[in-house]
Design a protein around this motif. Structure first.
Motif: not given
Length: 258
Positions: A20-45
């Motif tokens: 069962t594939p849960a995540l596929k090729d996820i890439s991102f960066t977070v800048q120092e001191g920044h606040f990043l949120s991840i949203v998405g449908p229930s059960g998406c990983g």
């Protein structure tokens, strides 16, 4: 300056009969001191991704890099706050806050002074001899955050940190937690189902698709200075614009899966 770099993360769960594939090729960066949120449908990983960043599980592919960290391979510079505060009712607030330091054999005069200063700075020192059951839900969350900060993490991970609280408390504690995080200059990644919560607290939001999750949009948030705190941001003219944009993207993705 980039603090966290996520490179081509994929995650597949295996059973005896299927994959069962849960995540596929996820890439991102977070800048120092920044606040990043991840949203998405229930059960998406979303929580799976947070657990990979924390080093609790290994991805099928990809890698995580924490910049300017002396001991990145052990993920010792990551602090993780779960959905519940995980405070022990038989311990005092003081002992709860010191628990991580004791486990890591880091009880020193300097660290004890640091914890005292954190409790004092955030109005909890007078409750140091109380037990968690004697505190409100919002105060317990502040204690849990200070316990995490006591380990001097480079990066904070928050997994639905306010979901166990009633709505009014959630709104109030979001301001308090946000101010603590910003004053302590922590790079933060939060997972939440609450779009409004994500907009009110974040510098940036990543929207994940249904499983197998991919990033469908990355949104940088800009608010005027007089809308700096989470509660106040909800009154900003562009708050609804951001909400509608995120809601539309999530619904579009849900419709495409039907």
């Amino acid at each position: 300056m980039i603090k966290v770099e996520i490179n081509n993360i994929s995650m597949n769960y295996h059973s005896q009969v299927s994959e069962t594939p849960a995540l596929k090729d996820i890439s991102f960066t977070v800048q120092e001191g920044h606040f990043l949120s991840i949203v998405g449908p229930s059960g998406c990983g979303k929580s799976t991704l947070l657990n990979i960043i924390a080093g609790l599980i290994n991805p099928s592919n990809g890698e995580i890099a924490i910049k300017n960290c002396d001991d990145c391979s052990s993920f010792s510079k990551i602090g993780y706050m779960f959905q519940k505060d995980q405070l022990f009712d038989w311990l005092t607030i003081w002992d709860n806050v010191l628990l991580g330091l004791k486990i890591n054999h880091c009880i020193t005069d300097d660290n004890l002074e640091m914890v005292k200063n954190l409790l004092t700075r955030y109005n909890l020192w007078e409750f140091k001899n109380h037990h968690p059951r004697e505190l409100s839900g919002g105060m317990r969350q502040r204690v849990a955050l200070i316990r995490t900060l006591a380990l001097k993490p480079e990066v904070l991970l928050l997994d639905e940190p306010f979901s166990a609280l009633d709505y009014q408390t959630r709104l109030n504690i979001s301001d308090e937690v946000y101010e603590i995080i910003k004053k302590e200059k922590k790079t933060t990644i939060m997972v939440t189902h609450d779009i409004s919560e994500a907009i009110s607290m974040s510098d940036e939001i990543i929207i994940l698709s249904n499983r197998p999750a991919v990033i469908i949009k990355n949104i940088n948030l800009k608010f005027e200075e007089n809308f700096s705190l989470p509660l106040k941001r909800r009154e900003a003219p562009n708050f609804r614009v951001y909400f509608n944009e995120i809601w539309k993207e999530m619904n579009r993705n849900a419709d495409s899966k039907r």
